[in-house]
Write a protein that holds these residues in place. Sequence first.
Motif, mmCIF file in Angstrom:
data_model
loop_
_atom_site.group_PDB
_atom_site.id
_atom_site.type_symbol
_atom_site.label_atom_id
_atom_site.label_comp_id
_atom_site.label_asym_id
_atom_site.label_seq_id
_atom_site.Cartn_x
_atom_site.Cartn_y
_atom_site.Cartn_z
ATOM 1 N N LEU A 168 0.789 -1.229 0.000
ATOM 2 C CA LEU A 168 0.000 0.000 0.000
ATOM 3 C C LEU A 168 0.820 1.276 0.000
ATOM 4 C CD1 LEU A 168 -2.806 -0.955 2.565
ATOM 5 C CD2 LEU A 168 -2.760 -1.292 0.088
ATOM 6 N N SER B 101 1.088 6.886 -0.986
ATOM 7 C CA SER B 101 0.278 5.803 -1.551
ATOM 8 C C SER B 101 0.870 5.287 -2.852
ATOM 9 C CB SER B 101 -1.157 6.283 -1.793
ATOM 10 O OG SER B 101 -1.804 6.558 -0.586
ATOM 11 N N HIS C 58 -0.968 2.413 -4.115
ATOM 12 C CA HIS C 58 -2.032 1.432 -4.324
ATOM 13 C C HIS C 58 -3.360 2.183 -4.213
ATOM 14 C CE1 HIS C 58 -4.512 -2.167 -3.669
ATOM 15 N NE2 HIS C 58 -3.464 -2.893 -4.052
ATOM 16 N N PHE C 59 -4.340 1.758 -4.988
ATOM 17 C CA PHE C 59 -5.632 2.441 -4.945
ATOM 18 C C PHE C 59 -6.312 2.316 -3.583
ATOM 19 C CE2 PHE C 59 -5.924 2.108 -9.773
ATOM 20 C CZ PHE C 59 -5.695 3.466 -9.948
ATOM 21 N N ALA C 60 -6.035 1.234 -2.854
ATOM 22 C CA ALA C 60 -6.657 1.066 -1.539
ATOM 23 C C ALA C 60 -6.165 2.138 -0.563
ATOM 24 C CB ALA C 60 -6.373 -0.325 -0.992
ATOM 25 N N SER C 61 -4.853 2.358 -0.523
ATOM 26 C CA SER C 61 -4.318 3.402 0.363
ATOM 27 C C SER C 61 -4.704 4.790 -0.145
ATOM 28 C CB SER C 61 -2.799 3.279 0.469
ATOM 29 O OG SER C 61 -2.199 3.248 -0.810
ATOM 30 N N VAL D 30 -7.622 5.547 -1.441
ATOM 31 C CA VAL D 30 -8.979 5.789 -0.925
ATOM 32 C C VAL D 30 -8.950 6.037 0.583
ATOM 33 C CG1 VAL D 30 -11.262 4.764 -0.582
ATOM 34 C CG2 VAL D 30 -10.087 4.496 -2.772
ATOM 35 N N LEU D 31 -8.153 5.253 1.324
ATOM 36 C CA LEU D 31 -8.079 5.427 2.773
ATOM 37 C C LEU D 31 -7.582 6.830 3.138
ATOM 38 C CD1 LEU D 31 -6.621 1.971 3.879
ATOM 39 C CD2 LEU D 31 -8.914 2.839 4.335
ATOM 40 N N LEU E 34 -14.099 5.762 -7.262
ATOM 41 C CA LEU E 34 -14.233 4.324 -7.014
ATOM 42 C C LEU E 34 -14.658 3.578 -8.278
ATOM 43 C CD1 LEU E 34 -15.910 4.465 -3.495
ATOM 44 C CD2 LEU E 34 -13.595 3.705 -4.024
ATOM 45 N N TYR F 297 -9.196 -1.942 -12.332
ATOM 46 C CA TYR F 297 -8.984 -3.293 -11.790
ATOM 47 C C TYR F 297 -9.535 -4.358 -12.739
ATOM 48 C CZ TYR F 297 -9.129 -7.252 -8.615
ATOM 49 O OH TYR F 297 -8.954 -8.498 -8.056
ATOM 50 N N MET G 259 -4.543 -3.356 -8.402
ATOM 51 C CA MET G 259 -4.751 -1.965 -8.000
ATOM 52 C C MET G 259 -3.441 -1.326 -7.545
ATOM 53 S SD MET G 259 -8.390 -2.349 -5.982
ATOM 54 C CE MET G 259 -8.872 -0.642 -6.175
ATOM 55 N N ASP G 260 -2.339 -2.041 -7.747
ATOM 56 C CA ASP G 260 -1.024 -1.551 -7.385
ATOM 57 C C ASP G 260 -0.442 -0.731 -8.531
ATOM 58 O OD1 ASP G 260 2.159 -2.232 -7.510
ATOM 59 O OD2 ASP G 260 1.467 -1.937 -5.458
#
Length: 481
Positions: free
Chosen positions: A66, A122, A124-127, A129-130, A171, A178, A184-185
Amino acid sequence: MTLVGADLLALLPLLVLSGACVVVMLAAAFWRRPAAVMALALLGLALSFIALPLAAGAAPRQVTPLLTIDAFALFYMGLVFAATFVVVILAYAYHARAAAPHEAIYVLLLLAALGSAVLVASSHFASFVLGLELLSVSLFALIAYPRETDQPLEAGIKYLILAGVSSAFLLFGMALIYAEYGSMDFGAIGAIVARGAGGMVFTLAGVALILVGIGFKLALVPFHMWTPDVYQGAPAPVSAFVATVSKGAMLALLLRWFVVTDGYRSPTIVLALSAIAIASILAGNLLALLQDNVKRILAYSSIAHLGYLLVAFLAAGTLAAEAVSYYLVAYFVMMLGAFGVVALLSPGGLRPDTEDLADYRGLFWRRPWVAGVFTAMLLSLAGIPLTMGFVGKFYVVAAGVGAQLWLLVVILVVGSAIGLFYYLRIIAAMCEREPEAGAAALPAPTGVGAWTLAVLTAVLVWLGIAPAPLIWLLQQTVVHL
């Protein structure tokens, strides 16, 4: 994935700031003394900044899929921490004048800074968004603070609704990316793109949706309509934070994403961003001409300056990264100084800010040193020599010329000429001999707030005359992205 000692060392600035959030929250809940809570917030930010050289010893390092802790991330973390430090001081000077409880605002500022720090690291897309949601949720409350007044509450609701819509675009765009690449990296996507694999339909649609969401956060045309209303409605220190930290963090993430995934390969994406840059420069400057509210002028000015930054961004390459970062540092100093003047001249609390142009008429004769600070910030925003703004624009023009972005460079010059008019309009109002009848009785900035403006002005002039130290730092950090 198990974290080892080197991972924790690399994450030290984020860990220190997270701990500071908890400590300040508990102090605000059980020890209702704004000065003490503010001091704890400043201490937490200072310790987070001090932790950056320690984290550099473990960098570059990929901490889980992430986060990437490298020189680029650490530089922008330092910029976020320093800007938040200034905003905390301005917020205390602003609210203390009204003698109202305001401990919660420091918790929100630290949480927003933490979200911004996560964004710049970040990979990664997850981090992504977080960090973005941690920043955005904090901003909802900051903009509407204090909740007893109508204008900040209205601005907070507008930002809440539009931020929710922009997150939906982000999103959906990430979902399409994806679906196309199976990852998503950023690095994995970049490797797939380098091999020439992956289709174009989902990729272009996904990138377009993500750029819509990012365009809202950066207040780029045509996603800018919220900006003047939110800047005007929010307390002046919060407007400074929105104009600098939240935008700077998002631009840093956009730069990392484009470099790692080689987003410059697509002519369609580059063309779209070029059109957005041109529209932002022209619309921001032209709409600012029509305003009589200082905060709205600065809001439209910020739209134009993000357009200038996009010119350097689109140039790509080492010089572009250097130009974007230098101009962003200059933009932080200028906007913090300009909004700092508004904050320290405002009554604070539940009363409206000192934001009408009429309130600044004759300021030079009433508060000469404050008028001098404001003049320096405005001249720098206009790109006048011996200021950081001039060096920053020179950098941007050099990057654009080097990449042969002739149309963008011409638009930048035209936009700067237009912008000079409304900056000089404010300066001329401050130099009028007598203020208008009924002009507001302005408080005299004193204490730590006045010293903060003095330091910002000194940095503005020093790095405008001798920019070599900052340029050297940028060459050691951001160009190695």
